[in-house]
Design an enzyme around this catalytic site. Sequence first.
Site, PDB file in Angstrom:
ATOM      1  N   GLU A 113       0.859  -1.192   0.000  1.00 14.52           N
ATOM      2  CA  GLU A 113       0.000   0.000   0.000  1.00 14.52           C
ATOM      3  C   GLU A 113       0.888   1.232   0.000  1.00 14.52           C
ATOM      4  O   GLU A 113       2.120   1.128   0.057  1.00 14.52           O
ATOM      5  CB  GLU A 113      -0.961  -0.029   1.199  1.00 14.52           C
ATOM      6  CG  GLU A 113      -2.047  -1.083   1.037  1.00 14.52           C
ATOM      7  CD  GLU A 113      -2.965  -1.244   2.233  1.00 14.52           C
ATOM      8  OE1 GLU A 113      -2.924  -0.402   3.152  1.00 14.52           O
ATOM      9  OE2 GLU A 113      -3.714  -2.231   2.254  1.00 14.52           O
ATOM     10  N   HIS A 227      -8.406   9.941   2.588  1.00 20.00           N
ATOM     11  CA  HIS A 227      -8.048   8.812   1.727  1.00 20.00           C
ATOM     12  C   HIS A 227      -8.246   9.267   0.292  1.00 20.00           C
ATOM     13  O   HIS A 227      -9.275   9.866  -0.038  1.00 20.00           O
ATOM     14  CB  HIS A 227      -8.931   7.600   2.043  1.00 20.00           C
ATOM     15  CG  HIS A 227      -8.421   6.331   1.460  1.00 20.00           C
ATOM     16  ND1 HIS A 227      -8.441   6.079   0.107  1.00 20.00           N
ATOM     17  CD2 HIS A 227      -7.837   5.247   2.037  1.00 20.00           C
ATOM     18  CE1 HIS A 227      -7.902   4.888  -0.115  1.00 20.00           C
ATOM     19  NE2 HIS A 227      -7.521   4.364   1.045  1.00 20.00           N
ATOM     20  N   ARG A 273      -0.319   9.067   1.459  1.00 16.60           N
ATOM     21  CA  ARG A 273      -1.708   9.461   1.211  1.00 16.60           C
ATOM     22  C   ARG A 273      -1.930  10.959   1.113  1.00 16.60           C
ATOM     23  O   ARG A 273      -2.748  11.419   0.316  1.00 16.60           O
ATOM     24  CB  ARG A 273      -2.577   8.954   2.361  1.00 16.60           C
ATOM     25  CG  ARG A 273      -3.200   7.684   2.018  1.00 16.60           C
ATOM     26  CD  ARG A 273      -4.065   7.180   3.107  1.00 16.60           C
ATOM     27  NE  ARG A 273      -4.080   5.748   2.908  1.00 16.60           N
ATOM     28  CZ  ARG A 273      -4.516   4.888   3.776  1.00 16.60           C
ATOM     29  NH1 ARG A 273      -4.985   5.289   4.936  1.00 16.60           N
ATOM     30  NH2 ARG A 273      -4.495   3.609   3.518  1.00 16.60           N
ATOM     31  N   HIS A 330     -10.756  10.203   6.233  1.00 16.01           N
ATOM     32  CA  HIS A 330     -10.589   8.783   6.535  1.00 16.01           C
ATOM     33  C   HIS A 330     -10.175   8.545   7.985  1.00 16.01           C
ATOM     34  O   HIS A 330     -10.682   7.646   8.640  1.00 16.01           O
ATOM     35  CB  HIS A 330      -9.535   8.232   5.580  1.00 16.01           C
ATOM     36  CG  HIS A 330      -9.334   6.749   5.639  1.00 16.01           C
ATOM     37  ND1 HIS A 330     -10.372   5.857   5.501  1.00 16.01           N
ATOM     38  CD2 HIS A 330      -8.205   6.007   5.790  1.00 16.01           C
ATOM     39  CE1 HIS A 330      -9.889   4.619   5.578  1.00 16.01           C
ATOM     40  NE2 HIS A 330      -8.599   4.688   5.768  1.00 16.01           N
ATOM     41  N   ARG A 365      -0.664   9.120   8.722  1.00 22.08           N
ATOM     42  CA  ARG A 365      -0.560   7.693   9.061  1.00 22.08           C
ATOM     43  C   ARG A 365      -0.109   6.860   7.865  1.00 22.08           C
ATOM     44  O   ARG A 365      -0.615   7.035   6.752  1.00 22.08           O
ATOM     45  CB  ARG A 365      -1.920   7.185   9.539  1.00 22.08           C
ATOM     46  CG  ARG A 365      -1.951   5.708   9.855  1.00 22.08           C
ATOM     47  CD  ARG A 365      -3.270   5.329  10.484  1.00 22.08           C
ATOM     48  NE  ARG A 365      -4.369   5.511   9.577  1.00 22.08           N
ATOM     49  CZ  ARG A 365      -4.804   4.590   8.720  1.00 22.08           C
ATOM     50  NH1 ARG A 365      -4.208   3.407   8.649  1.00 22.08           N
ATOM     51  NH2 ARG A 365      -5.835   4.833   7.944  1.00 22.08           N
TER      52      ARG A 365
HETATM   53  C1  SIN Z   1      -7.229   1.116   2.486  1.00 23.95           C
HETATM   54  O1  SIN Z   1      -7.617  -0.030   2.337  1.00 23.95           O
HETATM   55  O2  SIN Z   1      -6.804   1.805   1.575  1.00 23.95           O
HETATM   56  C2  SIN Z   1      -7.284   1.709   3.858  1.00 23.95           C
HETATM   57  C3  SIN Z   1      -6.272   1.088   4.722  1.00 23.95           C
HETATM   58  C4  SIN Z   1      -5.919   1.989   5.846  1.00 23.95           C
HETATM   59  O3  SIN Z   1      -6.528   3.044   6.009  1.00 23.95           O
HETATM   60  O4  SIN Z   1      -4.968   1.687   6.560  1.00 23.95           O
END
Ligand code: SIN
Length: 523
Positions: A113, A227, A273, A330, A365
């Site tokens: 991610e 997000h 992010r 988010h 985060r």
């Molecule tokens: C996501 O699935 O993109 C969110 C995961 C997160 O906020 O840690």
Amino acid sequence: MSSIKKVIVVGSGIAALSFVNTISENCQVIMMTKKQFSSSNSMLAQGGIAAAFSAHDSVDQHVQDTLAAGCGHNDDKTVQEIVRHGKDLVKKLVEEGCPFDRDETGIPQLGKEGAHTTHRILHAGGDQTGKTLVQFLKGKLGSHIYVYENHHVMDLLVHEGVCTGVVWKDEKGHVHTMTADAVVLSTGGCGSLYETNTNDPSVTGDGLMMAYRAGAQLVDLEFVQFHPTLLTTSGKAIGLVSEAVRGEGAYLEDESGRRIMKGIHPQSDLAPRDVVARTIFHEQQLGHSIYLNIRDIPRFSARFPAIASMCQRAGVDMASGRLPVSPGMHFLMGGIKVNEHGETTVPSLFAIGEAACTGLHGANRLASNSLLEGLVLGNNAARYIERLQTWQDKKLAPSIQEVWSVPTVSLAQLRKWMTAYAAIVRDEKGLQTLLDHLEQVSFQQINVKNITNEQIEITNQWALAICLVKSALLRTESRGGHYRTDYPNRHDASWRAKQIVHEQGHIYIVKNERIGAKWNVYS
Ligand code: SIN
């Protein structure tokens, strides 16, 4: 003296579940949640839980990624501790049979991610990690855990500065009190303050404001994470499209197919992010529509079943290979200030999960670090509370606030203001306008017996909005989730390690230097 310690836990997400599954039968635990057990942000978490399991990874590398995403505002020691201890707890879950997605040999698969330099995210049910984890942990509850749904905790009982229990309303609106040796808030953040958000509707900042009224310190409220990718049709956000989708090769493009993250950041579509959300926001301001191109992901619906069914429900044609997306609130990096045990600055009051601010996340985060933090802090708090003395022999006459001043603003109006002036980009003029709007709101006096759940929530949301906006005004720099167009230079060195603290009607800046157990207040 009663030998059984009584603990009240407010909330039912991962942190609360980690807490109740750790605490021993020497404690009686009352778990209260204002809606259903399943009403939590944890249930909605698609992306998973980060842990350095790969042979190419290490705890140290995970720490470095967390610090880089956090923009120099993290508490280094906390990051080390949570990442290390978190890995052990995830390993335990794997060994206990938690149904993480595994390869044919039974080893958990690791995804990627944003802002992670390697594959280290465990998922479950494809894109239903939170739900799977909640169900697994809920299945392990011991007989000393009593769960009460539809119990709306509205305030804390405080006696001589010590938290002694909670005030709660039942479904019929009757008000009750319950005393306990310790109260643990696991009530989440405040996504509902924004028009577009990924949060469960029940997440209304209650825990933060109850703690604040009880005298606890709140910190880092200006750091709000948007997000980048919420599925959006006709200007309306439908739900989250996990960052794991970009981890599998999807990328962001505009209507003409131009890749918008190219050249913006070395990690491109998997940049932190805050960077991705700001880039999308900027492109939208220029009039572009933004899409997530998923054409390179084989078997999309099998890998991301919840997202695929959301697209179907929303009438989004996945065969086009493009999902229309937009950013949404988010996660709140800030919260109730706690130490490594989840202890707040009010004795006998604890906070865990998103409601708490441990210093792990800094100003932004790192993806999939929040379930990890919830596991660790819930575990730490439970082990710590076990060792505390009970005080239940003291006879206390609980005193509760009889009359509430309820702001007359509607939630829709509050969200409109917050979205216009305190979202992805901010400046002094907008924040001041917002503060003026918030402070000009009138109030009605309502007896606690007659107050509705919505009135309790708007009281908390309005007060939290004021704290958040004041913090955003005071922090005259851009860092992580707090971007000021009037102070665009990122990471002003003069702000290094400074925190903005709210406490009992006061706001002040502290430097991250401890003198014994005290903060050195210098401004
Ligand atoms: C996501 O699935 O993109 C969110 C995961 C997160 O906020 O840690």
